[in-house]
Design an enzyme around this catalytic site. Structure first.
Site, PDB file in Angstrom:
ATOM      1  N   THR A  17       0.800  -1.221   0.000  1.00  0.00           N
ATOM      2  CA  THR A  17       0.000   0.000   0.000  1.00  0.00           C
ATOM      3  C   THR A  17       0.837   1.278   0.000  1.00  0.00           C
ATOM      4  O   THR A  17       0.285   2.382  -0.044  1.00  0.00           O
ATOM      5  CB  THR A  17      -0.954   0.023   1.207  1.00  0.00           C
ATOM      6  OG1 THR A  17      -0.194  -0.109   2.410  1.00  0.00           O
ATOM      7  CG2 THR A  17      -1.951  -1.130   1.116  1.00  0.00           C
ATOM      8  N   GLY A  18       2.155   1.168   0.061  1.00  0.00           N
ATOM      9  CA  GLY A  18       3.014   2.342  -0.102  1.00  0.00           C
ATOM     10  C   GLY A  18       3.107   2.747  -1.563  1.00  0.00           C
ATOM     11  O   GLY A  18       2.639   2.020  -2.456  1.00  0.00           O
ATOM     12  N   SER A  19       3.725   3.878  -1.838  1.00  0.00           N
ATOM     13  CA  SER A  19       3.760   4.393  -3.218  1.00  0.00           C
ATOM     14  C   SER A  19       4.489   3.449  -4.163  1.00  0.00           C
ATOM     15  O   SER A  19       4.000   3.147  -5.264  1.00  0.00           O
ATOM     16  CB  SER A  19       4.410   5.776  -3.248  1.00  0.00           C
ATOM     17  OG  SER A  19       5.750   5.724  -2.754  1.00  0.00           O
ATOM     18  N   LYS A  43      -3.852  -1.478   7.639  1.00  0.00           N
ATOM     19  CA  LYS A  43      -4.935  -1.524   6.653  1.00  0.00           C
ATOM     20  C   LYS A  43      -5.504  -2.925   6.486  1.00  0.00           C
ATOM     21  O   LYS A  43      -6.124  -3.246   5.467  1.00  0.00           O
ATOM     22  CB  LYS A  43      -4.425  -0.988   5.305  1.00  0.00           C
ATOM     23  CG  LYS A  43      -4.006   0.470   5.368  1.00  0.00           C
ATOM     24  CD  LYS A  43      -3.638   1.026   4.002  1.00  0.00           C
ATOM     25  CE  LYS A  43      -3.261   2.505   4.110  1.00  0.00           C
ATOM     26  NZ  LYS A  43      -2.924   3.092   2.798  1.00  0.00           N
ATOM     27  N   ILE A 114      13.551  -5.926  -2.576  1.00  0.00           N
ATOM     28  CA  ILE A 114      13.847  -4.847  -3.524  1.00  0.00           C
ATOM     29  C   ILE A 114      14.610  -3.708  -2.853  1.00  0.00           C
ATOM     30  O   ILE A 114      15.429  -3.032  -3.473  1.00  0.00           O
ATOM     31  CB  ILE A 114      12.545  -4.309  -4.145  1.00  0.00           C
ATOM     32  CG1 ILE A 114      11.717  -5.450  -4.758  1.00  0.00           C
ATOM     33  CG2 ILE A 114      12.832  -3.230  -5.171  1.00  0.00           C
ATOM     34  CD1 ILE A 114      12.428  -6.189  -5.878  1.00  0.00           C
ATOM     35  N   THR A 115      14.372  -3.489  -1.575  1.00  0.00           N
ATOM     36  CA  THR A 115      14.883  -2.339  -0.829  1.00  0.00           C
ATOM     37  C   THR A 115      16.400  -2.198  -0.922  1.00  0.00           C
ATOM     38  O   THR A 115      17.139  -3.181  -0.814  1.00  0.00           O
ATOM     39  CB  THR A 115      14.498  -2.484   0.647  1.00  0.00           C
ATOM     40  OG1 THR A 115      13.105  -2.764   0.745  1.00  0.00           O
ATOM     41  CG2 THR A 115      14.827  -1.221   1.423  1.00  0.00           C
ATOM     42  N   GLU A 116      16.863  -0.969  -1.127  1.00  0.00           N
ATOM     43  CA  GLU A 116      18.288  -0.680  -1.074  1.00  0.00           C
ATOM     44  C   GLU A 116      18.639  -0.049   0.267  1.00  0.00           C
ATOM     45  O   GLU A 116      17.761   0.377   1.013  1.00  0.00           O
ATOM     46  CB  GLU A 116      18.707   0.253  -2.217  1.00  0.00           C
ATOM     47  CG  GLU A 116      18.094   1.628  -2.181  1.00  0.00           C
ATOM     48  CD  GLU A 116      18.575   2.504  -3.329  1.00  0.00           C
ATOM     49  OE1 GLU A 116      19.669   2.246  -3.846  1.00  0.00           O
ATOM     50  OE2 GLU A 116      17.852   3.445  -3.692  1.00  0.00           O
ATOM     51  N   GLU A 225      30.286  -7.310 -12.111  1.00  0.00           N
ATOM     52  CA  GLU A 225      30.871  -5.970 -11.983  1.00  0.00           C
ATOM     53  C   GLU A 225      32.091  -6.058 -11.087  1.00  0.00           C
ATOM     54  O   GLU A 225      32.345  -7.072 -10.440  1.00  0.00           O
ATOM     55  CB  GLU A 225      29.842  -4.980 -11.437  1.00  0.00           C
ATOM     56  CG  GLU A 225      29.337  -5.306 -10.051  1.00  0.00           C
ATOM     57  CD  GLU A 225      28.197  -4.399  -9.611  1.00  0.00           C
ATOM     58  OE1 GLU A 225      27.645  -3.681 -10.460  1.00  0.00           O
ATOM     59  OE2 GLU A 225      27.848  -4.415  -8.422  1.00  0.00           O
ATOM     60  N   HIS A 263      27.049   0.301  -6.885  1.00  0.00           N
ATOM     61  CA  HIS A 263      26.675  -0.636  -5.841  1.00  0.00           C
ATOM     62  C   HIS A 263      27.676  -0.626  -4.702  1.00  0.00           C
ATOM     63  O   HIS A 263      28.858  -0.374  -4.902  1.00  0.00           O
ATOM     64  CB  HIS A 263      26.592  -2.056  -6.412  1.00  0.00           C
ATOM     65  CG  HIS A 263      25.412  -2.257  -7.303  1.00  0.00           C
ATOM     66  ND1 HIS A 263      25.343  -3.288  -8.201  1.00  0.00           N
ATOM     67  CD2 HIS A 263      24.254  -1.570  -7.436  1.00  0.00           C
ATOM     68  CE1 HIS A 263      24.197  -3.227  -8.842  1.00  0.00           C
ATOM     69  NE2 HIS A 263      23.520  -2.201  -8.396  1.00  0.00           N
TER      70      HIS A 263
END
Length: 308
Positions: A17-19, A43, A114-116, A225, A263
């Site tokens: 529900t976040g952007s 929610k 996914i979070t960095e 890399e 990275h």
């Protein structure tokens, strides 16, 4: 066949529900992913409506319309109601560790972070916990995984390629997309963005082993890399265990020593972790290594029969 993600995967979105969660849940639905629920304790009991406009790479049976995705208060509650077996995390870095623990304890088999900016100490802890409980983690700081035309868990664009015989594993999100586009005339079995942090859940070796065992994968593309020794370890594994052709590209050829390039794990120290040492190791293992992404794509194209 596919690697790690298929048409039967039931995907849960922690932080839906976040952007960012809303944006990419919509994109996942548009590419045919079976998103069965979201998690937000504040929610719980609500639903979110998504207008589905199937993208070019979506399964043919996906129709335009509205999809209502329920929101649950916890991962165990969501899994009990939906039988979710995959979770994608769009949560703040400080909350990732507990979110992964919750997903693992609920029996989720694949967690995609996914979070960095996740603290390395947290990554070490939750990756070790997940492995001990039989859960695979992809990431953190990664674009996720896609089986084109079937399912997409993360932020990888689904409309730049279709299904085909190439397996792709990459540290770089952007170069993942470029390689998918450059080889879209062949298509991909599965594309995995493993992330470029110093500690990650799924390694090159994990992906190489899976692609080697996958009958729908005829050729493997590896995008590495500078920094660390993951590519050298991959080269040793290729020598011993991989029979399929491997094409590689190492990003950071012109990177100055001691500078982090994008990275957190992409840093050269002295002669350790350079593009040249990685290229030599991969070539010694029999891989074809391009000097640019486009050259690597041309090498892959030359090793596969063109589609009619």
């Amino acid at each position: 066949m596919s690697v790690f993600l298929n048409a039967n995967s039931r995907v849960l979105v922690q932080g839906m529900t976040g952007s960012q969660g809303m944006k990419h849940t919509r994109r996942m639905l548009n590419s045919g992913t079976r998103v069965v629920g979201g998690v937000n304790p504040r929610k719980a009991g609500t639903t979110v409506e998504f207008e589905v406009q199937p993208c070019d790479g979506a399964p043919p049976h996906l129709c335009v319309g509205t999809m209502c995705v329920p929101v649950y208060g916890s991962v165990p509650e969501a899994c009990a109601a939906t039988s979710a077996d995959v979770s994608v995390l769009f949560v703040p870095a400080a909350a990732v560790k507990e979110a992964v623990f919750e997903a693992v304890d609920a029996g989720v088999r694949l967690v995609i972070v996914i979070t960095e900016g996740v603290p390395v100490a947290d990554s070490v802890e939750f990756i070790g916990y997940a492995r001990a409980h039989g859960t695979k983690v992809i990431g953190p700081n990664c674009p996720g995984i896609i089986t084109p035309g079937t399912s997409n868990a993360g932020i990888i664009p689904a409309d730049i390629t279709g299904a085909g015989p190439i397996g792709l594993v990459s540290k770089s999100g952007t170069l993942t997309y470029q390689m998918m586009y450059e080889l879209s005339d062949f298509g991909f079995s599965t594309c995995i963005g493993i992330g470029g942090d110093p500690v990650i859940g799924t390694t090159f070796i994990d992906a190489l082993a899976a692609f080697e065992d996958d009958p729908s994968t005829d050729l493997i593309v590896l995008i590495g890399e500078i920094g660390g020794d993951a590519e050298e370890r991959a080269a040793a594994f290729i020598t011993e265990h991989v029979t399929k052709p491997v094409v590689a590209y190492i990003a950071g050829v012109t990177a100055p020593k001691g500078k982090t390039m994008g990275h957190a794990g992409a840093i050269v120290s002295g002669d350790f972790g350079t593009a040249a040492t990685k290229k030599r190791a991969l070539e010694a293992a029999g891989a074809h290594v391009g000097q640019s992404p486009s050259e690597a794509a041309c090498m892959a194209r030359s090793l596969l029969p063109r589609r009619r």
